[in-house]
Design a protein around this motif. Structure first.
Motif, PDB file in Angstrom:
ATOM      1  N   TYR A 116     -35.695 -18.656 -65.794  1.00  0.00           N
ATOM      2  CA  TYR A 116     -34.818 -17.475 -65.781  1.00  0.00           C
ATOM      3  C   TYR A 116     -33.345 -17.887 -65.876  1.00  0.00           C
ATOM      4  CZ  TYR A 116     -32.232 -13.698 -63.392  1.00  0.00           C
ATOM      5  OH  TYR A 116     -31.325 -12.736 -63.030  1.00  0.00           O
ATOM      6  N   THR A 117     -32.953 -18.878 -65.070  1.00  0.00           N
ATOM      7  CA  THR A 117     -31.568 -19.345 -65.076  1.00  0.00           C
ATOM      8  C   THR A 117     -31.211 -19.970 -66.417  1.00  0.00           C
ATOM      9  OG1 THR A 117     -31.697 -19.761 -62.700  1.00  0.00           O
ATOM     10  CG2 THR A 117     -29.896 -20.798 -63.890  1.00  0.00           C
ATOM     11  N   GLN A 118     -32.124 -20.759 -66.957  1.00  0.00           N
ATOM     12  CA  GLN A 118     -31.861 -21.389 -68.240  1.00  0.00           C
ATOM     13  C   GLN A 118     -31.707 -20.353 -69.346  1.00  0.00           C
ATOM     14  OE1 GLN A 118     -34.376 -24.682 -69.272  1.00  0.00           O
ATOM     15  NE2 GLN A 118     -33.902 -24.544 -71.445  1.00  0.00           N
ATOM     16  N   GLY A 119     -32.606 -19.378 -69.358  1.00  0.00           N
ATOM     17  CA  GLY A 119     -32.531 -18.335 -70.377  1.00  0.00           C
ATOM     18  C   GLY A 119     -31.229 -17.573 -70.319  1.00  0.00           C
ATOM     19  N   SER A 120     -30.758 -17.298 -69.111  1.00  0.00           N
ATOM     20  CA  SER A 120     -29.503 -16.567 -68.954  1.00  0.00           C
ATOM     21  C   SER A 120     -28.326 -17.341 -69.539  1.00  0.00           C
ATOM     22  CB  SER A 120     -29.256 -16.286 -67.465  1.00  0.00           C
ATOM     23  OG  SER A 120     -28.030 -15.622 -67.273  1.00  0.00           O
ATOM     24  N   THR A 121     -28.266 -18.654 -69.288  1.00  0.00           N
ATOM     25  CA  THR A 121     -27.162 -19.450 -69.827  1.00  0.00           C
ATOM     26  C   THR A 121     -27.236 -19.548 -71.345  1.00  0.00           C
ATOM     27  OG1 THR A 121     -28.341 -21.565 -69.619  1.00  0.00           O
ATOM     28  CG2 THR A 121     -27.062 -20.838 -67.723  1.00  0.00           C
ATOM     29  N   GLU A 122     -28.438 -19.543 -71.899  1.00  0.00           N
ATOM     30  CA  GLU A 122     -28.585 -19.626 -73.354  1.00  0.00           C
ATOM     31  C   GLU A 122     -28.002 -18.381 -74.025  1.00  0.00           C
ATOM     32  OE1 GLU A 122     -29.511 -22.310 -74.636  1.00  0.00           O
ATOM     33  OE2 GLU A 122     -30.982 -23.315 -73.384  1.00  0.00           O
ATOM     34  N   PHE A 123     -28.339 -17.215 -73.516  1.00  0.00           N
ATOM     35  CA  PHE A 123     -27.805 -15.986 -74.098  1.00  0.00           C
ATOM     36  C   PHE A 123     -26.286 -15.900 -73.911  1.00  0.00           C
ATOM     37  CE2 PHE A 123     -32.219 -14.144 -73.609  1.00  0.00           C
ATOM     38  CZ  PHE A 123     -32.447 -14.065 -74.962  1.00  0.00           C
ATOM     39  N   ALA A 124     -25.804 -16.354 -72.753  1.00  0.00           N
ATOM     40  CA  ALA A 124     -24.362 -16.316 -72.513  1.00  0.00           C
ATOM     41  C   ALA A 124     -23.627 -17.241 -73.481  1.00  0.00           C
ATOM     42  CB  ALA A 124     -24.066 -16.712 -71.071  1.00  0.00           C
ATOM     43  N   SER A 125     -24.212 -18.401 -73.775  1.00  0.00           N
ATOM     44  CA  SER A 125     -23.598 -19.315 -74.736  1.00  0.00           C
ATOM     45  C   SER A 125     -23.526 -18.673 -76.111  1.00  0.00           C
ATOM     46  CB  SER A 125     -24.389 -20.623 -74.808  1.00  0.00           C
ATOM     47  OG  SER A 125     -24.328 -21.327 -73.593  1.00  0.00           O
ATOM     48  N   GLY A 154     -29.571 -18.213 -78.953  1.00  0.00           N
ATOM     49  CA  GLY A 154     -30.358 -16.999 -78.762  1.00  0.00           C
ATOM     50  C   GLY A 154     -31.843 -17.287 -78.819  1.00  0.00           C
ATOM     51  N   GLU A 155     -32.237 -18.181 -79.724  1.00  0.00           N
ATOM     52  CA  GLU A 155     -33.650 -18.560 -79.836  1.00  0.00           C
ATOM     53  C   GLU A 155     -34.132 -19.224 -78.548  1.00  0.00           C
ATOM     54  OE1 GLU A 155     -35.784 -19.782 -83.746  1.00  0.00           O
ATOM     55  OE2 GLU A 155     -35.034 -21.630 -82.841  1.00  0.00           O
ATOM     56  N   HIS A 156     -33.269 -20.026 -77.924  1.00  0.00           N
ATOM     57  CA  HIS A 156     -33.637 -20.647 -76.651  1.00  0.00           C
ATOM     58  C   HIS A 156     -33.880 -19.590 -75.572  1.00  0.00           C
ATOM     59  CE1 HIS A 156     -31.593 -24.754 -77.707  1.00  0.00           C
ATOM     60  NE2 HIS A 156     -32.578 -24.427 -78.522  1.00  0.00           N
ATOM     61  N   GLY A 157     -33.001 -18.578 -75.518  1.00  0.00           N
ATOM     62  CA  GLY A 157     -33.200 -17.510 -74.544  1.00  0.00           C
ATOM     63  C   GLY A 157     -34.498 -16.763 -74.790  1.00  0.00           C
ATOM     64  N   ILE A 158     -34.805 -16.518 -76.051  1.00  0.00           N
ATOM     65  CA  ILE A 158     -36.065 -15.858 -76.418  1.00  0.00           C
ATOM     66  C   ILE A 158     -37.250 -16.705 -75.952  1.00  0.00           C
ATOM     67  CG2 ILE A 158     -37.528 -15.330 -78.425  1.00  0.00           C
ATOM     68  CD1 ILE A 158     -34.851 -14.483 -79.828  1.00  0.00           C
ATOM     69  N   ALA A 182     -29.934  -8.563 -70.357  1.00  0.00           N
ATOM     70  CA  ALA A 182     -28.949  -7.609 -69.858  1.00  0.00           C
ATOM     71  C   ALA A 182     -27.683  -8.282 -69.338  1.00  0.00           C
ATOM     72  CB  ALA A 182     -29.563  -6.761 -68.741  1.00  0.00           C
ATOM     73  N   ARG A 183     -27.781  -9.545 -68.931  1.00  0.00           N
ATOM     74  CA  ARG A 183     -26.626 -10.221 -68.340  1.00  0.00           C
ATOM     75  C   ARG A 183     -25.508 -10.400 -69.367  1.00  0.00           C
ATOM     76  NH1 ARG A 183     -27.094 -10.536 -62.675  1.00  0.00           N
ATOM     77  NH2 ARG A 183     -29.318 -10.601 -62.253  1.00  0.00           N
ATOM     78  N   VAL A 184     -24.272 -10.290 -68.896  1.00  0.00           N
ATOM     79  CA  VAL A 184     -23.111 -10.398 -69.765  1.00  0.00           C
ATOM     80  C   VAL A 184     -22.325 -11.638 -69.383  1.00  0.00           C
ATOM     81  CG1 VAL A 184     -20.963  -9.315 -70.505  1.00  0.00           C
ATOM     82  CG2 VAL A 184     -22.988  -7.918 -70.080  1.00  0.00           C
ATOM     83  N   SER A 185     -21.979 -12.455 -70.362  1.00  0.00           N
ATOM     84  CA  SER A 185     -21.245 -13.691 -70.108  1.00  0.00           C
ATOM     85  C   SER A 185     -19.886 -13.409 -69.474  1.00  0.00           C
ATOM     86  CB  SER A 185     -21.047 -14.445 -71.430  1.00  0.00           C
ATOM     87  OG  SER A 185     -20.251 -15.580 -71.247  1.00  0.00           O
ATOM     88  N   ASN A 186     -19.613 -14.079 -68.342  1.00  0.00           N
ATOM     89  CA  ASN A 186     -18.316 -13.996 -67.658  1.00  0.00           C
ATOM     90  C   ASN A 186     -17.937 -12.584 -67.219  1.00  0.00           C
ATOM     91  OD1 ASN A 186     -17.402 -16.819 -67.772  1.00  0.00           O
ATOM     92  ND2 ASN A 186     -17.521 -16.486 -69.965  1.00  0.00           N
ATOM     93  N   SER A 187     -18.929 -11.767 -66.948  1.00  0.00           N
ATOM     94  CA  SER A 187     -18.635 -10.415 -66.494  1.00  0.00           C
ATOM     95  C   SER A 187     -18.010 -10.435 -65.104  1.00  0.00           C
ATOM     96  CB  SER A 187     -19.927  -9.589 -66.445  1.00  0.00           C
ATOM     97  OG  SER A 187     -19.692  -8.335 -65.846  1.00  0.00           O
ATOM     98  N   GLU A 188     -17.075  -9.507 -64.886  1.00  0.00           N
ATOM     99  CA  GLU A 188     -16.453  -9.368 -63.567  1.00  0.00           C
ATOM    100  C   GLU A 188     -17.321  -8.506 -62.647  1.00  0.00           C
ATOM    101  OE1 GLU A 188     -12.978 -10.022 -62.672  1.00  0.00           O
ATOM    102  OE2 GLU A 188     -12.367 -11.040 -64.500  1.00  0.00           O
ATOM    103  N   GLU A 189     -18.305  -7.850 -63.202  1.00  0.00           N
ATOM    104  CA  GLU A 189     -19.147  -6.956 -62.415  1.00  0.00           C
ATOM    105  C   GLU A 189     -20.315  -7.734 -61.826  1.00  0.00           C
ATOM    106  OE1 GLU A 189     -21.832  -2.930 -63.065  1.00  0.00           O
ATOM    107  OE2 GLU A 189     -20.306  -3.463 -64.523  1.00  0.00           O
ATOM    108  N   PRO A 190     -20.468  -7.759 -60.496  1.00  0.00           N
ATOM    109  CA  PRO A 190     -21.506  -8.586 -59.881  1.00  0.00           C
ATOM    110  C   PRO A 190     -22.906  -8.392 -60.445  1.00  0.00           C
ATOM    111  CG  PRO A 190     -20.019  -7.765 -58.202  1.00  0.00           C
ATOM    112  CD  PRO A 190     -19.621  -7.100 -59.488  1.00  0.00           C
TER     113      PRO A 190
END
Length: 559
Positions: A116-125, A154-158, A182-190
């Motif tokens: 889950y953590t890895q996928g999130s960083t992939e999409f953010a990148s 993106g393929e990594h997140g998939i 759904a996560r947004v890179s560097n979002s200020e919203e928790p």
């Protein structure tokens, strides 16, 4: 100088629910629809339109036959889900159902957290790199490489969403898969922040993206290499394919750095500041190098192994308070304390960075060497005389050869320079060093030193001015010998198994509204009322996985 830090809301609301909300994602086929919605929302659709996205595992036929190589399950068959086993015509090997108090979940639960953590960083990148073209003049070859990296991240997140949904397939795994998109890179919203925000710090100049490719993706290479012998056959195979793609990302960054060094427009003072900043961020991502329970646990569970074989022997050295000369040496051997694996892996990472700096140093013109040495003379004020002469290429051993020095692994990124809540090197608390691990006597001097060496907002603005127009890097034609994507996207080869694929075309309206896990729970609560027939569980926190597992799988000893 003040460094902005975005923090999760300390006053996180508590909430209760009788059961988890029904996920919008119900099958792997939904991955296509939700990714296309994500691509539209993240403004990468024009980059990825028409491209094929794949879930690929390399060496899968071999991995399902090989035993787990290390940890408490060493020698036992790798875990294979029922769905994958049926597809490959083999017997499934289910994950153990035992739960340990020191883990606070099952082995599968811990592996899900990592995926889950890895996928999130992939999409953010992928989101971050789409900002590139707004930062200055972008040569065609740089643009091509960036677009390929955007698609592959993106393929990594998939791939991680696919793993979550097929390895477990529970309602929880489906909700977490949706959360990835759904996560947004560097979002200020928790609620929209990533679980591992450190991997995706803001990058606001084009040359820094080259350093991002070489340092962040080098960290990715490090983590993937540690995971390629994973206890899950599917995960291990996916990591092996990721590694092939990471090699292209690293080459893209290396080539861009070489190209702007050759062009000579960017002052060496700024190059060195960028280099040292991104080295430090890469170090941070490896975690605490000494007495790390997480490193030991990952080894014990067969989730991660050493970056290199421990049979190689030798030793590595890190800055360490209390030692006679301020450094401590650790011996490398198979029986070494596994709590120090982060330190060993970090030493390998640093050796790779050092090798890259040696290559760049060999490209410097006499003028660039002079510029670099002049700035370095200011920076090495705390370095012992003998080492200072070696760094400047003025000792008998260096014989006039100048090599850009690589920072010590204790060096903190700029945004972690001063007071921080979670020090990644707790053994270094109260002990301040210069870039190269040598102690700085006082906090006042340390802060002054940071003003000298940190890559700051003024430096960024100077870089943006220098890269507004053509000529800041040497350009090579697209498709030429130096084009790392000359032959197109990385292919799986004969030992790759294609498990899922789709083409990025127009999105459907099915996932116009994508929820993070906390948002989904709150929406569910609005629509339902507790009946009192079932015991509600309380979920403390809104940022996802750890607290979720506590609620769903509480410690049996506390029941």
């Amino acid at each position: 100088m003040k460094f902005k830090q975005v923090k999760l809301d300390p006053n996180k609301p508590n909430f209760a629910a009788e059961e988890l909300p029904e996920p919008q994602m119900q099958s792997v086929e939904d991955i296509r629809e939700i990714y296309l919605s994500w691509a539209e929302r993240s403004e990468v659709m024009e980059v990825i339109r028409g491209r094929e996205f794949r879930v690929i595992a390399v060496d899968l036929d071999k991995l399902i036959k090989e035993p787990i190589p290390h940890g408490i399950f060493a020698g036992k068959p790798r875990f294979i889900s029922e769905g994958l086993a049926k597809r490959l015509g083999v017997k499934p090997v289910p994950y153990p159902v035992e739960m340990w108090t020191w883990l606070n979940t099952t082995l599968l639960g811990r592996q899900m957290e990592i995926a889950y953590t890895q996928g999130s960083t992939e999409f953010a990148s992928s989101q971050q790199q789409n900002l590139l073209e707004s930062l200055g003049y972008m040569p065609d070859n740089f643009r091509k490489w960036a677009h390929e990296v955007i698609a592959e991240e993106g393929e990594h997140g998939i791939q991680m969403a696919y793993w979550l949904m097929t390895e477990d397939g529970s309602k929880l795994s489906k909700l977490l898969s949706e959360d990835l998109f759904a996560r947004v890179s560097n979002s200020e919203e928790p609620d929209l922040q990533q679980p591992l925000r450190e991997f995706n710090p803001p990058v606001l100049t084009l040359p820094e993206f080259a350093h991002y490719f070489t340092k962040q993706d080098l960290d990715g290479w490090s983590q993937l290499t540690q995971s390629k012998f994973n206890c899950s056959a599917l995960y291990a195979g996916q990591m092996r394919f990721f590694l092939r793609q990471e090699g292209r990302h690293l080459s893209s960054g290396d080539n861009i750095i070489k190209a702007y060094i050759q062009a000579g427009r960017i002052p060496m003072r700024l190059h060195l500041k960028m280099e040292w900043k991104w080295e430090a961020i890469g170090y941070r991502l490896h975690g605490n190098p000494v007495n790390s329970g997480g490193a030991q646990m990952s080894y014990q569970l067969g989730i991660k192994g050493p970056l290199r074989s421990l049979d190689r022997g030798g030793s590595y050295t890190i800055p360490f308070p209390g030692e006679p000369n301020g450094f401590k040496t650790f011996d490398i051997h198979p029986e070494m304390d596994k709590r120090n694996l982060n330190g060993f892996n970090l030493s390998v990472f640093r050796d790779v960075v050092k090798s890259k700096n040696e290559t760049i140093s060999g490209m410097l013109t006499p003028k660039q060497q002079k510029e670099a040495k002049e700035f370095l003379k200011e920076v090495i004020r705390y370095v012992p005389d003998k080492v200072r002469k070696e760094m400047l290429g003025e000792s008998k051993s260096t014989q006039g050869e100048f090599v850009i020095p690589t920072t010590a692994i204790s060096w903190r990124p700029p945004h972690m320079a001063y007071e921080i809540e979670d020090d990644p090197w707790p053994f270094m608390q109260g002990y301040t060093t210069d870039l190269f691990g040598y102690p700085i006597p006082s906090e006042k001097e340390y802060r002054e030193y940071r003003e000298l060496v940190d890559f700051n907002e003024e430096d960024q603005e100077e870089i943006r001015e220098l890269t507004k127009t053509k000529g800041w890097m040497v350009e090579t034609p697209v498709g030429s010998k130096g084009d790392v994507y000359k032959d197109g996207p990385v292919q799986p080869g004969k030992n790759g198994t294609l498990l899922f694929h789709f083409k990025a075309e127009e999105k459907s309206p099915k996932f116009d509204k994508i929820f993070t896990f906390p948002q989904a729970v709150r929406e569910y609560q609005k629509e339902t009322k507790p009946s009192g027939k079932k015991k509600a569980f309380e979920l403390k926190g809104t940022d996802g996985f750890d607290t979720l597992l506590e609620a769903l799988h509480p410690d049996p000893k506390t029941q």
